[in-house]
Design a protein around this motif. Structure first.
Motif, PDB file in Angstrom:
ATOM      1  N   UNK A 296      11.305  61.841  11.921  1.00 35.59           N
ATOM      2  CA  UNK A 296      12.653  62.206  11.483  1.00 35.59           C
ATOM      3  C   UNK A 296      13.653  61.933  12.607  1.00 35.59           C
ATOM      4  N   UNK A 297      14.714  61.250  12.242  1.00 36.77           N
ATOM      5  CA  UNK A 297      15.885  61.084  13.109  1.00 36.77           C
ATOM      6  C   UNK A 297      17.105  61.475  12.288  1.00 36.77           C
ATOM      7  N   UNK A 298      18.061  62.134  12.926  1.00 34.27           N
ATOM      8  CA  UNK A 298      19.242  62.632  12.219  1.00 34.27           C
ATOM      9  C   UNK A 298      20.481  61.842  12.622  1.00 34.27           C
ATOM     10  N   UNK A 299      21.206  61.375  11.637  1.00 31.98           N
ATOM     11  CA  UNK A 299      22.522  60.782  11.852  1.00 31.98           C
ATOM     12  C   UNK A 299      23.560  61.863  11.572  1.00 31.98           C
ATOM     13  N   UNK A 300      24.127  62.436  12.642  1.00 30.50           N
ATOM     14  CA  UNK A 300      25.098  63.528  12.512  1.00 30.50           C
ATOM     15  C   UNK A 300      26.528  63.034  12.642  1.00 30.50           C
TER      16      UNK A 300
END
Length: 346
Positions: A296-300
């Motif tokens: 999981x990687x988050x684009x915030x």
């Protein structure tokens, strides 16, 4: 002559928890009126600017929610079921967990719906990025449809939906922050981090191998606790612009856990003067879930665009602070044990 607006009246629910205690430290530096609500008395940060009222209550009791948020124009809902000693996992059908994770959101909506006069109060809710469930995507940006797989995620999503539905009815102005893997300590921490990074640091300090349920290539977006606390405060400042939907928080970098744990082992070795403990793969336990093996990687960027917030603590620095805190804690506990122990036969 310009007149300064009155300070926020903030009710922080869950003020002694891992997330809540960090938010308390961040808010204490501001000129606000803060009610720190928790089952046990919250620790008041030294040299703060806030007017802080420590309010102890079991929020599941009748009338407790109404008393906790009385007069508040901002509420931070950072409560979490904490009967488990080492994990946030919840068994299916756990009604005690549901009473806290979902029931308190229902109670808050009911309480605020009975208010009359004045603008709708603002609510910032701390949810979880994992609420979305399996997506097949390695980078999440908040546009994904929700299909939660585990009980914890189902409960957090249900709480979020209660709040956002109430926002749509004009009862309150709610923004939900979905958190990634949050970890860490700083010198002023007062709550236990039960997450995987700190758990593995404790193993290394005890001289035990760091264990993984995979080959170490699984990635996690690791957000340091202080950066999360700043994000919650940024959400308070921008609730009107954020209200009515959920927002993902993260660093934008998925860190492979194998190298992260190697860093932890190296930092522990620096502290202890002993060789680094090995980082090894082991068979996963029966209770492992599909999400445990999903990167999981988050684009915030959406949250950043509205608030200007972005994480600013480099991973290595956050890991070093965490290892330092845990090593100091272990030494204090060892010293306390020696000072209180009784002598046995020679």
């Amino acid at each position: 002559m310009a007149v300064n607006p009155p300070p926020h009246r903030i009710a922080l629910l869950g003020a002694t928890g891992f997330v809540g205690s960090a938010v308390l430290r961040e808010l204490a530096a501001r000129p606000v009126r803060l009610r720190a609500v928790s089952r046990r008395p919250a620790a008041i940060p030294a040299d703060g600017r806030a007017e802080i009222d420590v309010h102890t209550a079991d929020l599941t009791e009748p009338g407790a929610m109404a008393a906790a948020v009385a007069g508040a124009d901002v509420i931070v809902l950072a409560t979490l079921y904490s009967a488990a000693t080492s994990t946030w996992r919840i068994e299916d059908g756990d009604t005690a967990a549901e009473r806290v994770n979902v029931g308190l959101a229902r109670d808050l909506v009911h309480t605020l719906a009975e208010r009359t006069g004045g603008p709708p109060p603002k609510v910032v809710f701390t949810g979880a990025a994992s609420q979305v469930g399996p997506t097949g995507k390695q980078v999440l940006d908040g546009t994904e449809e929700d299909h939660p797989a585990g009980e914890y995620d189902r409960q957090k999503l249900a709480a979020e939906r209660h709040l956002l539905h109430a926002d749509g009815r004009g009862v309150l102005r709610a923004a939900s922050l979905r958190l990634p893997t949050v970890f860490g300590y700083n010198p002023h921490s007062t709550a236990r981090d039960r997450g995987i990074v700190s758990a593995m640091a404790r193993r290394a300090l005890a001289g035990d191998p760091i264990t993984m349920w995979h080959d170490g290539t699984v990635r996690r977006d690791l957000l340091y606790i202080d950066d999360l606390a700043r994000a919650v405060v940024a959400a308070i400042d921008h609730t009107d612009a954020l209200a009515g939907r959920h927002w993902l928080l993260g660093t934008g970098q998925g860190q492979p856990l194998g190298p992260v744990f190697e860093q932890v082992a190296g930092l522990v070795a620096e502290r202890t003067g002993k060789p680094p403990v090995p980082v090894v793969s082991v068979e996963p336990p029966a209770h492992a879930e599909a999400g445990d093996f999903t990167s999981v990687t988050i684009d915030a960027s959406a949250f950043h665009t509205v608030t200007g917030w972005q994480p600013r603590t480099p991973l290595h620095q956050a890991l070093r602070r965490t290892v330092t805190y845990l090593a100091d804690e272990a030494e204090r506990e060892q010293g306390s044990s020696k000072s209180t122990g009784s002598g046995g036969p020679a």
